[in-house]
Design a protein around this motif. Structure first.
Motif, PDB file in Angstrom:
ATOM      1  N   HIS A 152       0.919  -1.097  -0.061  1.00  0.00           N
ATOM      2  CA  HIS A 152      -0.285   0.158   0.122  1.00  0.00           C
ATOM      3  C   HIS A 152       0.801   1.195   0.089  1.00  0.00           C
ATOM      4  CE1 HIS A 152      -2.976   3.206   1.402  1.00  0.00           C
ATOM      5  NE2 HIS A 152      -3.899   1.967   1.106  1.00  0.00           N
ATOM      6  N   LYS A 153       1.596   1.142   0.949  1.00  0.00           N
ATOM      7  CA  LYS A 153       2.817   2.252   0.903  1.00  0.00           C
ATOM      8  C   LYS A 153       3.494   2.472  -0.478  1.00  0.00           C
ATOM      9  CE  LYS A 153       6.278   4.100   3.996  1.00  0.00           C
ATOM     10  NZ  LYS A 153       7.248   3.884   5.384  1.00  0.00           N
ATOM     11  N   LEU A 154       3.725   1.444  -1.027  1.00  0.00           N
ATOM     12  CA  LEU A 154       4.714   2.022  -2.225  1.00  0.00           C
ATOM     13  C   LEU A 154       3.866   2.427  -3.510  1.00  0.00           C
ATOM     14  CD1 LEU A 154       6.639  -1.443  -2.377  1.00  0.00           C
ATOM     15  CD2 LEU A 154       7.497   0.697  -2.161  1.00  0.00           C
ATOM     16  N   ILE A 155       2.473   2.021  -3.603  1.00  0.00           N
ATOM     17  CA  ILE A 155       1.708   2.678  -4.592  1.00  0.00           C
ATOM     18  C   ILE A 155       0.908   3.766  -4.169  1.00  0.00           C
ATOM     19  CG2 ILE A 155      -0.317   1.855  -6.081  1.00  0.00           C
ATOM     20  CD1 ILE A 155       0.594  -0.774  -6.138  1.00  0.00           C
ATOM     21  N   PHE A 156       0.522   3.962  -3.011  1.00  0.00           N
ATOM     22  CA  PHE A 156      -0.585   4.817  -2.448  1.00  0.00           C
ATOM     23  C   PHE A 156       0.044   5.768  -1.558  1.00  0.00           C
ATOM     24  CE2 PHE A 156      -3.075   1.002  -3.371  1.00  0.00           C
ATOM     25  CZ  PHE A 156      -3.738   1.551  -4.574  1.00  0.00           C
ATOM     26  N   GLY A 157       1.213   5.361  -1.089  1.00  0.00           N
ATOM     27  CA  GLY A 157       1.825   6.310  -0.203  1.00  0.00           C
ATOM     28  C   GLY A 157       1.216   6.057   1.501  1.00  0.00           C
ATOM     29  N   SER A 158       1.718   6.870   2.320  1.00  0.00           N
ATOM     30  CA  SER A 158       1.187   6.815   3.733  1.00  0.00           C
ATOM     31  C   SER A 158       1.493   8.252   4.366  1.00  0.00           C
ATOM     32  CB  SER A 158       2.242   5.880   4.286  1.00  0.00           C
ATOM     33  OG  SER A 158       3.788   6.380   4.642  1.00  0.00           O
ATOM     34  N   PHE A 164       4.929   5.895  -5.223  1.00  0.00           N
ATOM     35  CA  PHE A 164       5.459   6.112  -6.278  1.00  0.00           C
ATOM     36  C   PHE A 164       4.479   6.141  -7.431  1.00  0.00           C
ATOM     37  CE2 PHE A 164       9.167   3.800  -4.034  1.00  0.00           C
ATOM     38  CZ  PHE A 164       9.999   4.571  -4.278  1.00  0.00           C
ATOM     39  N   VAL A 165       3.291   5.895  -7.342  1.00  0.00           N
ATOM     40  CA  VAL A 165       2.481   5.908  -8.494  1.00  0.00           C
ATOM     41  C   VAL A 165       1.625   7.262  -8.615  1.00  0.00           C
ATOM     42  CG1 VAL A 165       0.471   4.963  -9.561  1.00  0.00           C
ATOM     43  CG2 VAL A 165       2.292   3.540  -8.512  1.00  0.00           C
ATOM     44  N   VAL A 166       1.472   7.672  -9.730  1.00  0.00           N
ATOM     45  CA  VAL A 166       0.534   9.078  -9.947  1.00  0.00           C
ATOM     46  C   VAL A 166      -0.672   8.678 -10.537  1.00  0.00           C
ATOM     47  CG1 VAL A 166       0.558  11.357 -11.025  1.00  0.00           C
ATOM     48  CG2 VAL A 166       2.842  10.441  -9.989  1.00  0.00           C
ATOM     49  N   PHE A 167      -1.764   9.080 -10.023  1.00  0.00           N
ATOM     50  CA  PHE A 167      -3.139   8.891 -10.918  1.00  0.00           C
ATOM     51  C   PHE A 167      -3.410  10.091 -11.396  1.00  0.00           C
ATOM     52  CE2 PHE A 167      -2.583   5.673  -7.775  1.00  0.00           C
ATOM     53  CZ  PHE A 167      -3.475   4.528  -7.976  1.00  0.00           C
ATOM     54  N   TYR A 168      -3.438  10.325 -12.714  1.00  0.00           N
ATOM     55  CA  TYR A 168      -3.973  11.425 -13.325  1.00  0.00           C
ATOM     56  C   TYR A 168      -5.350  11.454 -13.694  1.00  0.00           C
ATOM     57  CZ  TYR A 168       1.115  11.986 -14.329  1.00  0.00           C
ATOM     58  OH  TYR A 168       2.516  11.989 -14.462  1.00  0.00           O
ATOM     59  N   ASP A 169      -5.852  12.632 -13.991  1.00  0.00           N
ATOM     60  CA  ASP A 169      -7.392  12.674 -14.191  1.00  0.00           C
ATOM     61  C   ASP A 169      -7.758  12.014 -15.387  1.00  0.00           C
ATOM     62  OD1 ASP A 169      -7.635  14.608 -12.145  1.00  0.00           O
ATOM     63  OD2 ASP A 169      -7.455  16.543 -13.482  1.00  0.00           O
ATOM     64  N   GLU A 229      10.824   5.383 -13.647  1.00  0.00           N
ATOM     65  CA  GLU A 229      11.481   4.576 -14.645  1.00  0.00           C
ATOM     66  C   GLU A 229      12.024   3.271 -13.733  1.00  0.00           C
ATOM     67  OE1 GLU A 229      15.219   3.862 -18.084  1.00  0.00           O
ATOM     68  OE2 GLU A 229      14.515   5.950 -17.144  1.00  0.00           O
ATOM     69  N   GLY A 230      11.819   2.129 -14.100  1.00  0.00           N
ATOM     70  CA  GLY A 230      12.142   0.976 -13.394  1.00  0.00           C
ATOM     71  C   GLY A 230      11.096   0.287 -12.538  1.00  0.00           C
ATOM     72  N   LEU A 231       9.901   1.185 -12.200  1.00  0.00           N
ATOM     73  CA  LEU A 231       9.054   0.817 -11.237  1.00  0.00           C
ATOM     74  C   LEU A 231       7.691   0.735 -11.875  1.00  0.00           C
ATOM     75  CD1 LEU A 231       9.948   2.948  -8.353  1.00  0.00           C
ATOM     76  CD2 LEU A 231      10.127   0.504  -8.428  1.00  0.00           C
ATOM     77  N   GLU A 232       7.594   0.493 -13.300  1.00  0.00           N
ATOM     78  CA  GLU A 232       6.655   0.557 -14.099  1.00  0.00           C
ATOM     79  C   GLU A 232       5.556  -0.598 -13.606  1.00  0.00           C
ATOM     80  OE1 GLU A 232       9.678   2.265 -16.734  1.00  0.00           O
ATOM     81  OE2 GLU A 232       9.375   0.511 -15.392  1.00  0.00           O
ATOM     82  N   LYS A 237       0.209  -2.606 -11.557  1.00  0.00           N
ATOM     83  CA  LYS A 237      -0.354  -3.343 -10.644  1.00  0.00           C
ATOM     84  C   LYS A 237      -1.585  -2.388  -9.985  1.00  0.00           C
ATOM     85  CE  LYS A 237      -1.370  -6.399  -7.369  1.00  0.00           C
ATOM     86  NZ  LYS A 237      -1.997  -7.555  -7.805  1.00  0.00           N
ATOM     87  N   ALA A 238      -1.509  -0.914 -10.146  1.00  0.00           N
ATOM     88  CA  ALA A 238      -2.229   0.027  -9.813  1.00  0.00           C
ATOM     89  C   ALA A 238      -3.697   0.105 -10.840  1.00  0.00           C
ATOM     90  CB  ALA A 238      -1.920   1.444  -9.839  1.00  0.00           C
ATOM     91  N   ILE A 239      -3.183  -0.108 -12.106  1.00  0.00           N
ATOM     92  CA  ILE A 239      -4.284  -0.572 -13.121  1.00  0.00           C
ATOM     93  C   ILE A 239      -5.116  -1.592 -12.842  1.00  0.00           C
ATOM     94  CG2 ILE A 239      -4.796  -0.791 -15.595  1.00  0.00           C
ATOM     95  CD1 ILE A 239      -2.620   1.055 -15.983  1.00  0.00           C
ATOM     96  N   GLU A 240      -4.225  -2.620 -12.431  1.00  0.00           N
ATOM     97  CA  GLU A 240      -5.052  -3.950 -12.284  1.00  0.00           C
ATOM     98  C   GLU A 240      -6.090  -4.015 -11.123  1.00  0.00           C
ATOM     99  OE1 GLU A 240      -3.743  -8.406 -10.135  1.00  0.00           O
ATOM    100  OE2 GLU A 240      -2.435  -7.390 -11.675  1.00  0.00           O
TER     101      GLU A 240
END
Length: 348
Positions: A152-158, A164-169, A229-232, A237-240
């Motif tokens: 959760h922390k890696l994708i969404f933060g805490s 690390f993942v940015v969700f665009y509009d 880059e390198g964490l694609e 996983k976020a899209i999944e």
């Protein structure tokens, strides 16, 4: 200058399908506006919402969208099309002079899905369903386990890490809108307004229903998710997660009533892979019963060499196992049968 000069100016404005939908919703409404329908019994606010559903997609937005789609592809941001299966209402509780709001792009006046709404949906789904490592520590409050899970922390933060993942509009796809904004006039009816407002009166059968108009959206939207880059794989996983969350939970308001449900459109690669799996399963099932013992191993060898996704390989393995179970009892003793069964059981 008189203080009501602005309102006086707006009195001379009549509806045009080329108007910015956001401005029309929030700025131009007035009781008794020009162009009111012949049916004088229709409440002006509802007519105002009806006019909003007639607004066209601005020509400038078409250029903007195509340029946006091109640029995000060039810099490695992953994108997928979201199709809303019914209706969508994001931003219903936002500030509005019309009581109910909807998320409209400030510049171009088209409906969109804010990245914050998509991130919140995915994070909620992960916390609720994905188990260990996906817990959102902030949701525990003062409980005994406030730690945020590693995934959760890696994708969404805490609270102390951005993620690390940015969700665009998610922007409205111009290729599918047919020239008109996919906006729809709707009404929800509150039967016990005093009770829901402040609890001052208990609900009763003689309470008068209060119809409240609002605007919803539909259509296709371009989801965009990026990672360094390198964490694609984190973006993958976020899209999944989003795909499952849209299908089962929905985004925005009134999801308990079925709003906000959607699905990700297949990519060309996914479509081709689906066809390959269907062909494989067809030929496995087409084997004559007497030929299963002598020929089914050929399908196992094809499965072994396959580079398709794990989900596709699972479907292929299940097809082989089902034919052996049906027509070749001795096949269950084969080592490769056990390999297939273990793969299906693991789900990877």
């Amino acid at each position: 200058m008189p203080t009501n000069s602005g309102r006086k100016t707006l009195e001379n404005i009549t509806f045009s399908s080329d108007v910015n939908a956001g401005l029309w919703l929030d700025k131009y409404f007035q009781v008794g506006q020009k162009g009111h329908p012949a049916n004088k019994d229709e409440e002006p606010k509802q007519w105002h919402f009806h006019q909003t559903t007639l607004i066209k997609v601005p020509t400038d937005y078409n250029y903007f969208f195509r340029e946006w789609k091109k640029r995000i592809g060039e810099i490695g941001i992953q994108s997928r099309e979201i199709t809303i299966d019914g209706r969508l209402i994001v931003g219903l509780g936002g500030a509005s002079v019309l009581e109910n709001s909807i998320s409209i792009h400030r510049t171009y006046g088209v409906p969109y899905i804010p990245g914050s709404a998509l991130k919140g949906l995915a994070a909620h789904f992960a916390h609720k369903y994905l188990g260990e490592g996906w817990q959102d520590g902030a949701k525990y409050g003062n409980g005994s386990n406030p730690k945020t899970g590693t995934f959760h922390k890696l994708i969404f933060g805490s609270r102390d890490f951005a993620g690390f993942v940015v969700f665009y509009d998610a922007l409205l796809c111009v290729e599918h809108n047919g020239g008109k904004l996919p906006l729809h006039r709707e009404i929800m009816t509150v039967h016990h307004s005093d009770y829901y407002r402040d609890g001052s009166k208990p609900p009763a059968d003689w309470d008068s229903p209060v119809p409240i108009p609002f605007v919803s959206a539909s259509g296709k939207y371009l989801l965009a998710v990026g990672a360094p880059e390198g964490l694609e794989h984190l973006a993958d996983k976020a899209i999944e997660i989003l795909a499952e969350a849209l299908k089962t939970e929905g985004v925005g308001a009134k999801t308990s009533s079925g709003y906000g449900r959607g699905h990700l459109e297949e990519t060309a690669k996914e479509h081709a892979e689906k066809a390959d799996v269907e062909e494989f399963v067809y030929y496995v099932n087409a084997l004559r019963s007497n030929d299963v013992a002598s020929q089914i191993n050929n399908f196992y060898q094809e499965w072994k060499k396959s580079t398709l996704s794990n989900e596709s390989r699972k479907l292929m393995a299940e097809a082989i196992i089902n034919r052996i179970d049906k027509d070749w009892k001795g096949g269950k003793q084969k080592g490769w049968y056990q390999e297939l069964a273990e793969f299906v059981h693991r789900g990877n």
